[in-house]
Design a protein around this motif. Structure first.
Motif, PDB file in Angstrom:
ATOM      1  N   ARG A 155     -50.710 -45.583 -26.626  1.00 33.37           N
ATOM      2  CA  ARG A 155     -49.755 -45.775 -27.715  1.00 33.37           C
ATOM      3  C   ARG A 155     -49.885 -47.154 -28.356  1.00 33.37           C
ATOM      4  O   ARG A 155     -49.409 -47.370 -29.463  1.00 33.37           O
ATOM      5  CB  ARG A 155     -48.324 -45.549 -27.219  1.00 33.37           C
ATOM      6  CG  ARG A 155     -47.850 -46.489 -26.141  1.00 33.37           C
ATOM      7  CD  ARG A 155     -46.377 -46.211 -25.828  1.00 33.37           C
ATOM      8  NE  ARG A 155     -45.928 -46.980 -24.673  1.00 33.37           N
ATOM      9  CZ  ARG A 155     -45.895 -46.509 -23.441  1.00 33.37           C
ATOM     10  NH1 ARG A 155     -46.275 -45.265 -23.213  1.00 33.37           N
ATOM     11  NH2 ARG A 155     -45.478 -47.245 -22.438  1.00 33.37           N
ATOM     12  N   GLU A 168     -41.471 -48.138 -19.430  1.00 39.04           N
ATOM     13  CA  GLU A 168     -40.724 -47.342 -18.460  1.00 39.04           C
ATOM     14  C   GLU A 168     -39.815 -48.205 -17.590  1.00 39.04           C
ATOM     15  O   GLU A 168     -39.033 -47.672 -16.798  1.00 39.04           O
ATOM     16  CB  GLU A 168     -41.673 -46.532 -17.575  1.00 39.04           C
ATOM     17  CG  GLU A 168     -42.715 -47.317 -16.846  1.00 39.04           C
ATOM     18  CD  GLU A 168     -44.048 -47.365 -17.581  1.00 39.04           C
ATOM     19  OE1 GLU A 168     -45.078 -47.539 -16.919  1.00 39.04           O
ATOM     20  OE2 GLU A 168     -44.037 -47.216 -18.824  1.00 39.04           O
ATOM     21  N   TRP A 214     -39.954 -41.031 -27.847  1.00 37.51           N
ATOM     22  CA  TRP A 214     -40.255 -41.664 -26.559  1.00 37.51           C
ATOM     23  C   TRP A 214     -39.101 -42.579 -26.134  1.00 37.51           C
ATOM     24  O   TRP A 214     -38.626 -42.514 -24.987  1.00 37.51           O
ATOM     25  CB  TRP A 214     -41.552 -42.457 -26.682  1.00 37.51           C
ATOM     26  CG  TRP A 214     -41.937 -43.253 -25.472  1.00 37.51           C
ATOM     27  CD1 TRP A 214     -41.576 -44.535 -25.179  1.00 37.51           C
ATOM     28  CD2 TRP A 214     -42.774 -42.831 -24.381  1.00 37.51           C
ATOM     29  NE1 TRP A 214     -42.130 -44.944 -23.993  1.00 37.51           N
ATOM     30  CE2 TRP A 214     -42.868 -43.910 -23.491  1.00 37.51           C
ATOM     31  CE3 TRP A 214     -43.456 -41.650 -24.095  1.00 37.51           C
ATOM     32  CZ2 TRP A 214     -43.611 -43.841 -22.310  1.00 37.51           C
ATOM     33  CZ3 TRP A 214     -44.203 -41.579 -22.918  1.00 37.51           C
ATOM     34  CH2 TRP A 214     -44.272 -42.666 -22.046  1.00 37.51           C
ATOM     35  N   ASN A 215     -38.646 -43.432 -27.045  1.00 36.68           N
ATOM     36  CA  ASN A 215     -37.584 -44.381 -26.716  1.00 36.68           C
ATOM     37  C   ASN A 215     -36.283 -43.660 -26.373  1.00 36.68           C
ATOM     38  O   ASN A 215     -35.592 -44.031 -25.417  1.00 36.68           O
ATOM     39  CB  ASN A 215     -37.354 -45.332 -27.896  1.00 36.68           C
ATOM     40  CG  ASN A 215     -38.560 -46.212 -28.177  1.00 36.68           C
ATOM     41  OD1 ASN A 215     -39.419 -46.402 -27.318  1.00 36.68           O
ATOM     42  ND2 ASN A 215     -38.639 -46.727 -29.385  1.00 36.68           N
ATOM     43  N   SER A 258     -42.524 -42.823 -31.532  1.00 36.39           N
ATOM     44  CA  SER A 258     -41.859 -43.855 -30.734  1.00 36.39           C
ATOM     45  C   SER A 258     -40.367 -43.578 -30.606  1.00 36.39           C
ATOM     46  O   SER A 258     -39.768 -43.854 -29.553  1.00 36.39           O
ATOM     47  CB  SER A 258     -42.085 -45.233 -31.366  1.00 36.39           C
ATOM     48  OG  SER A 258     -43.458 -45.556 -31.397  1.00 36.39           O
ATOM     49  N   ARG A 290     -48.460 -41.832 -29.190  1.00 36.80           N
ATOM     50  CA  ARG A 290     -47.229 -42.549 -28.865  1.00 36.80           C
ATOM     51  C   ARG A 290     -46.617 -42.086 -27.550  1.00 36.80           C
ATOM     52  O   ARG A 290     -45.759 -42.772 -26.999  1.00 36.80           O
ATOM     53  CB  ARG A 290     -46.206 -42.375 -29.993  1.00 36.80           C
ATOM     54  CG  ARG A 290     -46.651 -42.934 -31.335  1.00 36.80           C
ATOM     55  CD  ARG A 290     -46.929 -44.415 -31.260  1.00 36.80           C
ATOM     56  NE  ARG A 290     -47.688 -44.875 -32.428  1.00 36.80           N
ATOM     57  CZ  ARG A 290     -48.264 -46.059 -32.507  1.00 36.80           C
ATOM     58  NH1 ARG A 290     -48.176 -46.896 -31.497  1.00 36.80           N
ATOM     59  NH2 ARG A 290     -48.934 -46.406 -33.592  1.00 36.80           N
ATOM     60  N   PHE A 291     -47.050 -40.959 -27.035  1.00 33.70           N
ATOM     61  CA  PHE A 291     -46.492 -40.430 -25.797  1.00 33.70           C
ATOM     62  C   PHE A 291     -47.395 -40.694 -24.592  1.00 33.70           C
ATOM     63  O   PHE A 291     -47.097 -40.214 -23.500  1.00 33.70           O
ATOM     64  CB  PHE A 291     -46.258 -38.922 -25.935  1.00 33.70           C
ATOM     65  CG  PHE A 291     -45.351 -38.557 -27.077  1.00 33.70           C
ATOM     66  CD1 PHE A 291     -43.978 -38.676 -26.964  1.00 33.70           C
ATOM     67  CD2 PHE A 291     -45.884 -38.103 -28.270  1.00 33.70           C
ATOM     68  CE1 PHE A 291     -43.148 -38.344 -28.021  1.00 33.70           C
ATOM     69  CE2 PHE A 291     -45.069 -37.768 -29.340  1.00 33.70           C
ATOM     70  CZ  PHE A 291     -43.686 -37.891 -29.213  1.00 33.70           C
TER      71      PHE A 291
END
Length: 234
Positions: free
Chosen positions: A125, A36, A153-154, A150, A119-120
């Protein structure tokens, strides 16, 4: 957090999109390095014209795959059988063989969902790759699920940084409490597992609960007859 943000900014500023991928790979293996911080700054740098946003996303997703693959192979090398034997040791207090059996039967049925949804979730993850390797989930399926989760998320965090621009650090302010909450819950679960394991061990020793043996792994005892040497069979 400033001690982490500074090096992240320096690396991305010096190496660019490849630096984003390298940091995400490291973050996957070492969860205390927060994505983050990495991803929103990459989005801010893209909005400022210093990075290419799609390329940063590709590099970040490749980094996620590389880090997850390392942990997958750690789990694969450890193997279910070795962990099962370890769980039977008196000094091993995290869980017992029965708990391990139950956990792997659950992973056999729902492993794909666990890998994808994991992954979230901060910290999860990273560690979710280890049981996937131990359970010998097919590598193509594992990589596909990791890339999907991923990648989403990315993309989300790079987009947030792109939109917030110089206020990209706001993302970390909102996500960091969630990460700390997950770690706190995991620590509580760890304490509960240790207490539960101690009670189970005492029950087995008192004859109140039978020892557990999984059909996939039957540990050898001293009473078992040693295998006949090859030379004697010939």
């Amino acid at each position: 957090m400033e001690s982490i943000t500074g090096p992240v900014v320096d690396i991305i500023g010096s190496v660019g999109e490849v630096g984003v991928g390298g940091l995400i790979a490291l973050e996957t293996i070492l969860p205390p390095i927060p994505s983050e911080v990495i991803l929103p700054f990459a989005g801010f740098a893209a909005a400022d014209g210093r990075l290419n946003a799609p390329l940063a996303w590709v590099c970040a997703t490749i980094g996620s795959l590389l880090g997850a693959a390392v942990l997958y192979w750690v789990g694969y090398a450890l193997s279910y059988e070795r962990l099962y034997q370890l769980a039977g040791k008196r000094w091993f207090l995290l869980f017992g063989q029965k708990d391990l059996d139950r956990g792997f039967r659950f992973f056999d049925k729902h492993g794909s969902v666990v890998v994808l949804v994991g992954r979230f979730i901060p910290f999860i993850r990273s560690v979710v790759s280890v049981p996937a390797g131990m359970d010998q989930m097919p590598l193509p399926r594992f990589l596909a699920l990791t890339a999907l989760g991923s990648g989403i998320w990315n993309a989300a965090f790079i987009a947030l940084g792109f939109r917030l621009q110089e206020n990209y650090d706001v993302v970390e302010q909102y996500v960091s409490p969630v990460s700390r909450g997950v770690v706190a819950v995991l620590l509580l679960v760890l304490v509960w597992l240790v207490v539960r394991r101690v009670r189970q061990r005492r029950a087995v020793e008192a004859g109140e609960e039978p020892a557990h043996f999984h059909p996939r792994y039957q540990p050898r005892t001293d009473d078992d007859e040693a295998p006949e040497p090859a030379s004697a069979r010939d």
